[in-house]
Structures are given as C-alpha cells and as structure tokens.
Design an enzyme around this catalytic site. Structure first.
Site, mmCIF file in Angstrom:
data_model
loop_
_atom_site.group_PDB
_atom_site.id
_atom_site.type_symbol
_atom_site.label_atom_id
_atom_site.label_comp_id
_atom_site.label_asym_id
_atom_site.label_seq_id
_atom_site.Cartn_x
_atom_site.Cartn_y
_atom_site.Cartn_z
ATOM 1 N N ASP A 59 0.865 -1.172 0.000
ATOM 2 C CA ASP A 59 0.000 0.000 0.000
ATOM 3 C C ASP A 59 0.908 1.231 0.000
ATOM 4 O O ASP A 59 2.118 1.127 0.224
ATOM 5 C CB ASP A 59 -0.889 -0.020 1.234
ATOM 6 C CG ASP A 59 -2.014 1.013 1.145
ATOM 7 O OD1 ASP A 59 -2.113 1.699 0.115
ATOM 8 O OD2 ASP A 59 -2.779 1.122 2.121
ATOM 9 N N ASP A 111 -0.522 -4.330 6.753
ATOM 10 C CA ASP A 111 -0.688 -4.234 8.208
ATOM 11 C C ASP A 111 -2.134 -4.052 8.612
ATOM 12 O O ASP A 111 -2.427 -3.795 9.776
ATOM 13 C CB ASP A 111 0.147 -3.081 8.760
ATOM 14 C CG ASP A 111 -0.268 -1.730 8.188
ATOM 15 O OD1 ASP A 111 -1.133 -1.703 7.282
ATOM 16 O OD2 ASP A 111 0.272 -0.694 8.634
ATOM 17 N N ASP A 127 -5.730 -7.552 5.258
ATOM 18 C CA ASP A 127 -4.516 -7.960 4.540
ATOM 19 C C ASP A 127 -4.124 -9.421 4.752
ATOM 20 O O ASP A 127 -3.221 -9.918 4.078
ATOM 21 C CB ASP A 127 -3.330 -7.072 4.942
ATOM 22 C CG ASP A 127 -3.390 -5.700 4.291
ATOM 23 O OD1 ASP A 127 -3.819 -5.625 3.123
ATOM 24 O OD2 ASP A 127 -3.016 -4.711 4.945
ATOM 25 N N ASN A 169 36.424 -36.454 -2.730
ATOM 26 C CA ASN A 169 37.300 -37.260 -1.886
ATOM 27 C C ASN A 169 36.687 -38.616 -1.558
ATOM 28 O O ASN A 169 37.363 -39.654 -1.581
ATOM 29 C CB ASN A 169 37.608 -36.514 -0.583
ATOM 30 C CG ASN A 169 38.602 -35.386 -0.793
ATOM 31 O OD1 ASN A 169 39.268 -35.330 -1.826
ATOM 32 N ND2 ASN A 169 38.696 -34.484 0.163
ATOM 33 N N ASN A 212 36.267 -36.445 7.947
ATOM 34 C CA ASN A 212 34.948 -35.833 7.805
ATOM 35 C C ASN A 212 34.707 -34.781 8.889
ATOM 36 O O ASN A 212 34.215 -33.681 8.619
ATOM 37 C CB ASN A 212 33.870 -36.928 7.874
ATOM 38 C CG ASN A 212 32.482 -36.379 7.635
ATOM 39 O OD1 ASN A 212 32.239 -35.732 6.631
ATOM 40 N ND2 ASN A 212 31.579 -36.630 8.562
ATOM 41 N N ASP A 224 34.459 -30.579 8.454
ATOM 42 C CA ASP A 224 33.243 -29.850 8.840
ATOM 43 C C ASP A 224 33.535 -28.625 9.701
ATOM 44 O O ASP A 224 32.742 -27.685 9.725
ATOM 45 C CB ASP A 224 32.298 -30.774 9.624
ATOM 46 C CG ASP A 224 31.611 -31.797 8.728
ATOM 47 O OD1 ASP A 224 31.523 -31.530 7.520
ATOM 48 O OD2 ASP A 224 31.176 -32.842 9.237
#
Length: 846
Positions: A334, A595, A599, A663, A688, A692
């Site tokens: 709006d 708002d 709406d 890998n 692993n 990470d």
C-alpha cells in the site's frame, strides 16, 4: 475433547446458557481471573495451542544428532567390532562420532534459543482481565474463564461467549466460509443452534473487523471448533522453494550414497578384505558422503541471518522464508505509511463549489467522533484538526465501515432532530446521494453539479490529495440503522486529506530497483492520487489497473497484465489476493507488505508475507517477516541480509558437492584396486569431522556484492552440474596422488598418512575457491572461516607427527613427500580456479 470443568454440560453448550450461569460454571467473573487461578488452569488445560509447540529440549536435540540411520548403523558396527576384540579402533570411532554430534548440538541449540528470543519480540497478544485489570498476554496463556477485551483488528484468542458488544462485526471466513463480516451480540440461543448461526459466540481462527466486545473464554486449544475442523488437515504452510530444494538435494545424495556403500562393501568382501573393516569403511564413507550436517548448517546459517536481520529491525518469524525474501523480485505494498508518512492531515473541508463548509466540517467531525470501529488515521486527523463541542449530540446507532460499501454511517440526535451522517470514499458516498448542498445552505439536485464534483475530485487527486465525501439526511422515528438506510442522502462536501511523502522515499524505491525488486503499489485510493504519488516516488511510466478493471478481467488476462502494471488503484480487499496469485503465476517471487485487518489473505497468498510490529494482530500473525518500523529503507536492508544468508547457505551446498564429494568417491574407487583400505574407518571419520569444522563458520562469511545485487533462486540442476564438474576435478587430483604414492612404493600406513594430509588440506583450501565467483585472492573470507581453514590445514600437517598420529594409524611423512603433495594441492587449487571462472562465465552460475 477438553478436560471436564465445573458445570460441564453448560460449558459444552455455552451459547445456550445465560451469562450468569456460564460465568458460575466456569468459576469466573467479569473482573477476570487472578494470576494464581490462571496458572492453575494453564497447568490443567494446557497451553492454548492447536498443536503442541515443537520446542526441542536439549536432550531431544542432542539425541537427534545421532538419529541418522547411517550413524546408528556405524555405532552398531563399532559395537560389533568391539565384541570381536578391536577395542582401540572402536573407542576412537565412538569418540569421533560423539564429538561430531556434540558439535552439531552446540550449534543448533544456540541457533534455536536465538530464534526463540527473536520471535518473542513480535508475539501476538490478547487483552485479558487479570486481577481486575486489563493486561496483554500471549495467546498461549489464555485459559477457560478468562475475560477477553476485543477491538477491531484483534484475533479471537479462543472459543468464547459474548458478554457485551458494541457494533461488533467478525470475519469468520476461515471457519465458516462466510464472505461478509457477521454481526455478533449477546443473546441466549437454543442448544441445537448450528455453528454458523451462533451470533453470541466467537471462535478461534477468526478476527474482529469493527466494533468492540467483552467475552468469556469457554474452550481453548484442541477443544475449539477450529481445532475440530483442522484435525485432519495440515496446519503447516506450503513448503518453500528453498525447503523443497534442500529436501531434494538430500534425497539425491542419500540415493547415491546407498548405491555406493552397497557396491563398495560387496566388492571389498569379494576382494577378501576383512568383513568388519570393509563394513566399517563403507559406513564411514556414507558418513562422509551424506549431508548429515546440512540441517545443522542450514539452521545455524538461517538463525545467524535472522539475528543480523533483527539488527536491521527486521524480525523473521519463519526461518525458511529468508530464501524467498532474498529471491523476491516483486514487492507489493500500500502507499499509506510506506511511501507516505502515514500521518494524515486535513487540508480542507469544502462544499461542491470548493468553498469552506462549516456544516460539512461538523458532520465529518460527528461521524469521526462517534464511530467505534478500528482506529484509523483519517478519523484521528478529523478529530484533531479543529475539535468541536458536540456534547449536545447523542449517538443512537452506527453502521460500521466495511471494505465493500467503503462507507461509515452514524445516527445522532440533537434537539429532537435525528441525522444520519455518512462518510467514506467519494464515489461510494455519491452513489448514495440524490442532492448536494453548498456552504450557504443551497440544496440542488446532485445530477446538476455531478460534473463539477468529478472535476474537482480529479483536480485534487492530480495534486496528490486524497478526497473523501460526507453526506447526511434526516431520519424520522425510531429505526434500527442498517446499510439499506444509506439512500437519498444530501452531499455536504469534500474532506481533502494530505499525507506527505516520506523523506528520501524516491531514493529508497530506486535502491530497491537496483536490488532487482520491482515495487508495485496496491491501494484503495483513486487512480489520480495513486498515479501522482507513483510519479513523485519515481515509478515512471506507471501503467494503472483499477479495481473495476481487475473485476472485469479473466484470470489469464490478469496474469498477462500484472507484469506491466505498476499501480493498482481503487482495489477491493478480496482483489489483493487475486493480484498476488497472478504475479506468482507470471513467474515472480512476490512479497506483500500489509498491516491492515483485510490484509491477512494477501499475506498468506504471497511467497513472503511482510507486516509491521504495529500492525493489527491478524496481519502480524499471518506474516512471515515483521518489520519493527514501517519503512521501505528497513525492508531494503532486510532484503540484503536475506540474500547474504541465502548465499552463505548455498556455499555449504557447493562445498559439500565438490571437495568432500570428490574425496569420498576417490576413496571408494581406490579401495577397489588397492590390496588394503586407502583410509581406515576411524581416519575417514576424522577427515569428515575436521572438514566440517571450518564449514561451521560459513554463516558468518563475507558475501560478494554481485551475489547480493540481484534476486537468486534455488537451482538443483545447477548444483548437480557443479557437483559433477568439481567433484570430477577433485577425484582426478586424488587419483594423481594415489599414482604418485604407488610409484614411490610407500607402505599402507604412509599411503594413508600422506593421502589424509593431502585430502584434508585440499578440502580446506577449496572452500576458499568455491565460496566466491571471483578469483579467490580477490575476495577475502570472513575472519572465522579464514582462521578455521588455517587452523584445520595446519592441524592436518602436524597431526601425523604428534602422539595422536600412531593412535589414529598414521606415520610421519618425509618432508620431500610433503613437497610433492603440496605441488599437487597447488595444481588442484589452480585448476579449480580456472574451471570455476569458465563455469560462471558460461552462465551455469549459482
């Protein structure tokens, strides 16, 4: 079913009991409950929720880290190995698995708590009477017997019985499908009265459109009518494109992993490798291949992004909506309070000749003074402009404003004269008029001056002023006022309103355009005002569609028209949802900023619903994202942060499908032609875990401006192509490493040590390459990612030389071998950099 309460039969048919009997049955009074009574009832009846809130405790969150089928199988295999006497390796495997789980738990737990703290800032509250005074409390704390005060825009917190009301109209479309608001009033109804005819009752899932009310809560949570209707329905919102993409990506990797693990295990057994070692190796490979950290990384990344967005005064209620927010290319809003200041001022109140009219001012003031609907800036401006003494007038009745009539009428009495006073949108007021009155009191047929009224209306609109009309007529005798009485009115004059543009709004709209977000204005104002405002804020060459145009278009025609339309004027509330759906069908990611009471459907229809913290409850509840300030500049900052979050999330996906994936494939292939496993299961798991560690810091990584400049969307095909290209490059250099080691004739222990070092260092460095489309040296990573990468890479080099080396099955590589490995890693990084540039140059980018 709700638990039994005193007077259960009366509560079961609460609409048929007298107010006194119902209050007695509920152990309540109009003064409300005490805090002690409310706490006891909350324990007894439970929170006022349709479903228990999924709030993971620390224990369940911790256990979830080990709930993956692959992890469970690995733990089972480790236990089996321990039973066969391999205690050392088993202990190391368990330590690594538990360490990895604890790392994920620590990150996810912190993310979950942070998100809860943010959501608490935009909770929807109900006004309850506690200890004899009104207090605002979260909806979950509403209990049977609570006294609720209601006004326009409030959500109904639970199934309740009206005790008092004043012109109370409620939207029950979500519950009964009724299109128009229904009037509610206290009454005693028969027990057999069907749901849609219970005019004395209010229901969870509905909201107040206008008027005020006082009600006592009879049922909460799973005992409500709304709960009974939705038990067999999914209450969750539609899965976002991002959620769907992540899910598909996870399934894809799981499918590849399953085939690979079965094949590797079968071939290793066929080659007469030890069965337990082969089984553990296959499962360790599965841990490396499966994106088990993906949920944790995404949760951490989105929570981190939500915190950054909160710093920009943007609160994310639904984390998955961040992706849609970042990829949004159309924003519908709006104009009031968004493009303009939202502080309405009276420019003038004048008759049809353009002369100031005291009579029109009085009638407008009376209408604004006596209306009891939702608070709005127009009535506040009328009351504040020139306050009048209207103590001699008495209000008799009212027809509240609704979004179809676009009028509000009150019936007042003064010295024996009854006046119906109507105010609203000028065309709608004129439609109810037969006459027009000048400031001097001359009354003429409306048709005689209609042309001059329309001309004045267009002239004022062209200057950016909003224009309402006010009209009246005398009413004889006692009447129960309704909308049908709005006929034969006399037009008293114009109410000319001015809502100044926000400072710097044209620059903000231009900034949104630079971010690839096209602004489209959807307003109930007339086209002249809307066009003028659009021109002033920089929406040049604005095509305009009116509500009548939209009404006369087919859905297919509307889809074709919305792309080229910038301003939608004179739009009715039920047309907003249709416009948004048409924009989505045209291929856009659509945001809607709203708002108001009307709406909520549009907020649900948009890809990302945006509201503000000062919005009515029903709008704030429907939104995915809440702005702490209704300002497009705040929203633009939020869009940037949303794109940063999305970009960093995708980085993990690309990293997981390049070095890590390559890998694991390399190890799988090597196990087929080597007479021994290329890495022991515990070494695979350690690789692993260490890979990470730096990836956990991606959430705080810097993002290149080119990744923020335009909306980006999840593309599973691009990810698959990236995985094939860069996974293949990774495997090529892994096999080059294998070849060098075999030519040098190293022992199995040295082979594993050397390849562990090469694999981990290359995985760390490749993160710095694939995190940006620029040359890696031209885009500095975030500090946490940079240091995390350095620490892990150095640790990989040092580990074989420490006391942990022999424990993990490593030996110390000679310095000459490290130089050879360093050359291979350098060549790998250089090759990946060159291929990356060509990959993005040819349009297969992220």
């Amino acid at each position: 079913m709700i638990p039994p309460v005193p007077g259960e039969a009366l509560v079961a048919n609460y609409w048929s009991a007298s107010p006194d009997h119902l209050l007695h049955a509920l152990g309540a009074s109009e003064l409300g409950l005490t805090d002690v009574e409310a706490r006891a009832r909350l324990v007894r009846f439970g929170p006022n929720q349709l479903r228990p809130r999924r709030r993971s405790g620390w224990l369940s969150l911790l256990l979830a880290q080990f709930a993956s089928p692959v992890i469970l199988l690995l733990l089972f295999a480790a236990a089996l190995a321990a039973m066969l006497g391999q205690h050392g390796d088993t202990s190391i495997i368990l330590v690594i698995v538990i360490g990895s789980g604890l790392l994920g738990f620590w990150q996810e737990h912190g993310a979950a708590r942070a998100v809860e703290a943010l959501l608490a800032r935009v909770r929807v509250l109900a006004t309850l009477r506690r200890n004899g005074a009104p207090v605002d409390l979260p909806l979950e704390e509403v209990v049977p017997g609570d006294i609720v005060e209601l006004t326009a825009g409030d959500v109904i917190p639970a199934d309740s019985r009206l005790l008092e009301s004043r012109d109370l109209y409620v939207d029950e479309a979500a519950l009964t499908g009724e299109t128009y608001p229904v009037e509610k009033a206290p009454a005693v109804l028969p027990p057999e009265t069907p749901l849609e005819q219970r005019s004395n009752s209010l229901f969870l899932g509905t909201h107040v459109v206008s008027g005020t009310g006082l009600a006592v809560v009879a049922r909460t949570g799973r005992g409500t009518e709304f709960s009974l209707i939705t038990q067999h329905m999914s209450l969750g919102r539609t899965e976002t494109e991002f959620e769907r993409g992540v899910r598909r990506f996870g399934y894809f990797l799981m499918e590849v992993t399953l085939v690979l693990v079965i094949a590797i295990f079968a071939i290793n057994v066929y080659l007469a490798h030890p069965v337990i070692d082969s089984f553990l190796f296959s499962l360790a490979l599965a841990v490396g291949l499966t994106p088990q950290l993906l949920p944790a990384i995404i949760s951490i990344n989105l929570a981190h992004g939500a915190r950054r967005m909160a710093d920009r005064r943007v609160i994310v209620k639904r984390l998955a909506s961040i992706e849609n927010f970042g990829s949004m290319d159309v924003l519908c809003s709006d104009k009031t309070g968004t493009l303009t200041e939202g502080t309405v001022r009276i420019r003038s109140i004048e008759d049809f000749e353009g002369k100031p009219s005291d009579r029109a001012r009085l009638y407008a003031f009376l209408n604004a003074h006596f209306e009891t609907g939702f608070a709005n800036p127009i009535d506040e401006a009328i009351r504040a402009d020139q306050p009048l003494d209207v103590s001699a007038f008495q209000k008799l009745d009212e027809v509240p404003y609704d979004f179809l009539r676009k009028r509000l009428s009150v019936l007042v009495a003064n010295q024996g004269r009854r006046l119906l006073l109507t105010k609203g949108a000028l065309p709608n007021v004129l439609a109810a008029c037969d006459w027009a009155e000048s400031a001097m009191g001359h009354v003429v047929p409306l048709d005689d001056v209609r042309a001059s009224i329309e001309k004045r209306f267009q002239s004022l609109g062209g200057e950016g002023y909003r224009v309402l009309g006010v009209a009246y007529r005398d009413v004889a005798g006692e009447v129960r006022l309704s909308a049908l009485d709005e006929v034969g009115l006399t037009f008293a004059g114009f109410i000319v309103l001015h809502d100044p543009l926000k400072g710097g709004i044209a620059e903000t709209v231009a900034r949104l355009g630079e971010l690839g977000v096209r602004l489209k204005v959807i307003t109930g104002d007339n086209r002249h005002v809307a066009e003028t405002v659009g021109r002033l804020v920089g929406l040049c060459r604005s095509n305009v569609l009116t509500g009548e145009d939209v009404r006369n278009m087919s859905d297919a025609a509307l889809v074709r028209s919305v792309e080229s339309t910038t301003i939608f004027s004179e739009i009715e509330p039920n047309q907003k949802e249709r416009i948004l759906l048409a924009l989505r069908r045209a291929g856009n990611v659509v945001g809607y900023l709203g708002d108001g009471i009307n709406d909520a459907p549009a907020l649900h229809a948009a890809d990302v619903g945006i509201s503000v913290n000062t919005a009515v409850d029903v709008a704030k509840e429907a939104a995915d994202i809440v702005l702490l300030e209704k300002d497009l500049a705040v929203l633009a900052e939020g869009v940037r942060e949303g794109r940063i979050t999305f970009a960093n999330t995708l980085k993990y996906v690309y990293i997981a499908t390049s070095a890590n994936f390559g890998n694991m494939f390399s190890m799988a292939g090597a196990s087929l032609f080597l007479s021994y496993l290329p890495l022991l299961p515990k070494q695979v798991l350690l690789l692993n875990l260490m890979t990470d560690l730096p990836e956990m810091a991606i959430a705080a990584d810097r993002v290149d401006e080119d990744l923020i400049a335009q909306p980006r969307r999840w593309d599973i095909q691009s990810i698959r192509r990236f995985m094939i290209v860069f996974g293949t490059i990774s495997s090529v250099f892994d096999y080059a490493t294998f070849l060098v080691l075999l030519v040098l004739g190293v022992s199995p222990t040295l082979f594993r040590s050397a390849w562990f070092v090469e694999s981990l260092v290359s995985a760390c460095l490749i993160v710095l390459v694939v995190r940006t489309s620029k040359p890696f040296f031209a885009s500095r990573p975030g500090q946490a990612l940079e240091w995390g990468t350095i620490v892990v890479a150095v640790s990989a080099l040092v580990l074989p030389y420490t006391f942990l080396g022999p424990l993990m099955g490593f030996t110390s590589p000679p310095f000459s071998l490290l130089l050879v490995l360093g050359a291979i890693v350098a060549l790998y990084v250089a090759t990946a950099e060159v291929v990356k540039q060509r990959y993005f140059w040819h349009g297969s980018s992220r």
